[in-house]
Structure formats: C-alpha cells, structure tokens
Scaffold this active site. Structure first.
Site, PDB file in Angstrom:
ATOM      1  CE  LYS A 174      -2.220  -1.473   3.657  1.00  0.00           C
ATOM      2  NZ  LYS A 174      -3.160  -1.715   4.748  1.00  0.00           N
ATOM      3  CG  ASP A 210      -6.671  -3.838   7.949  1.00  0.00           C
ATOM      4  OD1 ASP A 210      -6.253  -4.988   7.728  1.00  0.00           O
ATOM      5  OD2 ASP A 210      -6.661  -2.939   7.085  1.00  0.00           O
TER       6      ASP A 210
HETATM    7  C1  GLC Z   1      -2.814  -4.855   2.465  1.00  0.00           C
HETATM    8  C2  GLC Z   1      -2.023  -5.365   3.675  1.00  0.00           C
HETATM    9  C3  GLC Z   1      -2.920  -6.172   4.595  1.00  0.00           C
HETATM   10  C4  GLC Z   1      -4.154  -5.377   4.964  1.00  0.00           C
HETATM   11  C5  GLC Z   1      -4.872  -4.901   3.703  1.00  0.00           C
HETATM   12  C6  GLC Z   1      -6.082  -4.043   4.017  1.00  0.00           C
HETATM   13  O1  GLC Z   1      -3.183  -5.927   1.686  1.00  0.00           O
HETATM   14  O2  GLC Z   1      -0.928  -6.135   3.243  1.00  0.00           O
HETATM   15  O3  GLC Z   1      -2.228  -6.554   5.762  1.00  0.00           O
HETATM   16  O4  GLC Z   1      -5.009  -6.150   5.744  1.00  0.00           O
HETATM   17  O5  GLC Z   1      -3.977  -4.148   2.896  1.00  0.00           O
HETATM   18  O6  GLC Z   1      -5.747  -2.893   4.719  1.00  0.00           O
END
Ligand code: GLC
Length: 466
Positions: A174, A210
């Site tokens: 991200k 999350d």
């Molecule tokens: C990305 C992260 C993951 C998280 C997701 C949503 O895929 O690697 O850990 O849960 O974003 O935020």
C-alpha cells in the site's frame, strides 16, 4: 448508530443495472474487463489451492497466499471490560484511540494524524518516532501520560507472528517503503521509539491486522462472525480455521482448537496465477507501482488502484476516438487524477442522470463531454468495480466453503465497501453463485474495526490470561 450496520440482503436489491454502452465498439473495447463464469471458476480453484499451500508446512514457502496464523484464538463474548489504548497504522492516516469497554458498551476518544509521504518512504526509525510522537501528544491531551495502559497495535501489513505481541513485517504494501522495517518485529520498533522519548509508558498486549480487528469488532455483537474482510486502500481477509488444518501452528492446543488466519490474499497472483485475466491496464498499474510484480489481486480490487484503472481505460478509449470526440485533457492524461471516490460518485447517479458524472468530468477538464460520453464513463466505472466485487465475492466463497459452517457473518470494512453503492450487492450475487448448498452468509459493515478490534483483542487476551 449501532456498532455493526446490517446491509440489505442481496435478494432485496438484485436490480443492479449496468448502464448500456452506447456502441458495440465500446462494449467490445471493455470486454476484457468482464470475467466469464469459467474465469471466475478458475480464480476460485487457484485461490483455494494457494490458501491450502499457505497453510501447509512444506508448501508455505512457495505459496503466494501466506495464511499467517495470528495467535488470536478466542472471539469476544460481549462482556469484555477495561480501558485500552489502540494504535492504527495501515493507510495514509494513523490513529490513536482510547477505548473504554464496559459490558456490551463502547466509549471512544480518537485522533487522526496524517502520515506524510516523506515518512511513508523514509527510514523506519522516522516512522516509529512519528507514531510515538502522536501517541505522546494524544496521551498528554487525554491526561493519561502517567498511566501504563494496555495497548493493541493494529498494524495492517503482512506480518509473520510467533505470539500475540510479536509481528515481523514480511513486506511493505500500500505505498509504504520505510527502510529497516522488513524482517523486524514492529512491536519492538514501537517500544524502542517510545523509550527514546521517555514521556509515556505502554504495555503492548496484542498486535493485529485490520482484518482481525474487523472480525473481532463484529464478533463482539454477532457471535457467528468468522470472517473479517477489508476492501479499502488494500484488500485482505482473515477467517477462523481449525488448528488441525494449520500445519504451521506452533502455539497452544488448548480449546478452542481454532485460530484466526490472516490470509494476506492481496498477494494472490504474485507468481502469475492471475495472468489469464490480467489486462494491459492491470500490467500498467503494476509496472508503475512501487512494488511491481506484487499484490496483483489487490491491484485489481482495492481503492488504491480502482480509480487509476478507470482512468487508464478512459484514456485508451479517448485515444481510440470512442470517448470525448477523441479529445482528452491534460488532467486525464496525468497519473492518479481519477480518484477512487469518483467511481463511487459516478455510480451513485440515478441511471440516466449524470449530475455527479458531469462534476467529476469537470474536475478532469472534460467539460465537452456529451450525455453519451457520460453514459460510457459510467459503464467503464461499473465494469471496473464489478470485476473487483466479483473477485472479492469469489474469495469469500472460497473461505465460506472451506470453513463449512452453516451460518457465517462476514465483518467488512474499508472505504470501497462502505461508500460504493453496489459493491455489497455484487459481492452477495457472486458468493451466492459459488457457495455450497446449506451455507448461509451475511455481510455486515463493521464500524471502525481497526480501532475497536485492537481493544477487543487486547481485552480478550487479558481475559484469557487471567
Ligand atoms: C494490504 C495489507 C494487509 C491489509 C490490507 C487491508 O493488503 O498487506 O495486511 O489487511 O492491505 O488494509
């Protein structure tokens, strides 16, 4: 406002009309973004295979879907109590929260801090110093700086865990790329930054993703919640798996013999498994990202990329003379100018009305768009968001079928799910097509899973430890 808002069931709103492309050339030009039932079936089988590889001891190293055990075994029972701090890092904002849990009730104070671009891409020490500084400012404002409060740290990136309070970052996702953090325990980095300041004290009780927070915050209200899903900046899901299926499990075998698995499904496709449905648009997004070749499933779905996908399609169609009389704009030609919230806005117009669409096109310097162009822009948005919703729906069907529980609530959070007018219904539609007979599911919006979920994981940990 209730903690978890129930969304309408798919049956109540099956009427998700896709707008009509105004020419067959337009339809043909977008066809590659429409998944056929056969392709969906292949995505399903391949994702299931990767999840099983991820769960296997001998195969995990080769799996793209790593299925990290989280060490969260117990779900909340609704009677958790106590006062907790929570930190939430996972996107462009960072939040600090103070949460008071009393039997069946939540109180929460929180503050949002931006994570500036230079910190997202700078040294890891800078990131953790920033987090500690925000935490200290918040603790002083709340007059709790002298207390040692239990803390839950929501750190939403792929981490390998060896306990509830240790999480080694495997790889940034991200848009983050801070140096010196991959391979390190982020709880230790946080504690060291707080010690460097020396003006607040914390006791980290749990570090979580999350998706875990989302699952926990819904499970607190609805005890049949066994899946947590995020469709926001990124996408990912966690689910409750039986320990006997988790070959990598090195924790306790005490009851309940289950553990939350953080699938990290965003990385599905990293070994070419999605090559058969990738389009030139997807390849371009990937090549121009800071992590080329990685998070392919995420790049086809999540909010960080959805608007840009639409922009690339619009740009190509304009060049081919199928949109805006062949005349684009400097803004449309610039990377990142079509925000994902525009997709939501355009699709929120009632069919035949182009009010939002025209506002968006004006922002992009495309005032010369005709009604026909507006109809086609909406069509492109729908094609891209439908593909995303169908892919997520397919992923959820894999998890629901794998768990084989008769009734499952899926806790969902993230801006794409929360704000897009049709994603919920499209996901339900796709899941219903793939789900085994006898399994019932419900998708439930989780209110602030990352923050509240952190407090709940910390609370459940202290409940089970005592
Ligand atoms: C990305 C992260 C993951 C998280 C997701 C949503 O895929 O690697 O850990 O849960 O974003 O935020």
């Amino acid at each position: 406002m209730p903690e978890c808002l129930r969304q309408p069931a798919a049956e109540e709103d099956r009427d998700i009309m896709i707008s009509t492309p105004t020419s067959s050339r337009m339809e043909e030009a977008c066809q590659e973004l429409v998944l056929t039932p056969g392709q969906i079936q292949d995505v399903y089988s391949s994702l299931l295979a990767q999840i099983n590889l991820g769960l296997g001891r001998a195969t995990n190293a080769h799996a793209t879907v790593k299925c990290f055990p989280t060490y969260v075994k117990e779900l909340p029972n609704g009677h958790e109590q106590g006062r907790f701090l929570a930190l939430d890092l996972g996107g462009t904002n960072f939040r600090v929260l103070l949460i008071q849990l009393a039997d069946g009730d939540f109180k929460m104070e929180s503050r949002i801090f931006a994570v500036p671009q230079n910190i997202m891409a700078g040294p890891g020490v800078g990131l953790f110093d920033h987090i500690a500084e925000c935490l200290s400012a918040f603790a002083h404002a709340q007059h709790i700086e002298k207390e040692v409060l239990p803390l839950g740290f929501t750190f939403s990136f792929p981490c390998s865990q060896h306990g509830l309070t240790e999480a080694r970052l495997v790889q940034w996702t991200k848009g983050f790329s801070c140096s010196g953090v991959e391979g390190e325990d982020v709880v230790r980095l946080l504690e060291e930054a707080i010690q460097r300041r020396g003006d607040v004290q914390i006791k980290v009780c749990a570090v979580l993703n999350d998706t875990t927070g989302t699952l926990m915050s819904c499970a607190w209200k609805k005890h049949d919640t066994y899946v947590g899903l995020i469709i926001g900046t990124g996408t990912n899901a966690c689910y409750v798996e039986r320990l006997e299926n988790v070959e990598l499990w090195d924790g306790s075998w005490e009851e309940p013999r289950q553990v939350l698995i953080n699938t990290e499904w965003g990385a599905f496709g990293n070994k070419g498994e999605l090559g058969f449905i990738l389009t030139d648009y997807d390849r371009e997004i990937d090549q121009h990202s800071i992590n080329p070749g990685r998070q392919l499933f995420e790049k086809m779905i999540s909010g960080m990329y959805m608007g840009e996908l639409v922009r690339l399609v619009l740009q190509r169609l304009t060049k081919r003379g199928l949109l805006f009389g062949g005349l684009g704009s400097d803004t449309l030609a610039e990377k990142g100018t079509f925000f994902t919230k525009y997709v939501t806005e355009v699709e929120s117009d009632t069919p035949g009305d182009y009010t939002n669409c025209r506002m968006v096109l004006e922002e992009l310097g495309l005032e010369h768009a005709t009604d026909e162009d507006c109809e086609n822009v909406r069509y492109v948005c729908e094609i891209v968001s439908r593909r995303a919703a169908f892919l997520v729906g397919t992923g959820l069907a894999v998890l629901l079928n794998k768990m084989e529980r008769p009734n499952v609530t899926v806790g969902v959070d993230g801006s794409v799910y929360r704000f897009h007018p049709h994603v919920h219904n499209l996901m339900c539609e796709q899941i219903s097509k793939l789900i085994k007979p006898g399994i019932k599911f419900e998708l439930m919006l989780s209110e602030d899973g990352s923050g509240r979920g952190a407090a709940l994981v910390a609370a459940v940990a202290s409940r089970t430890a005592s």
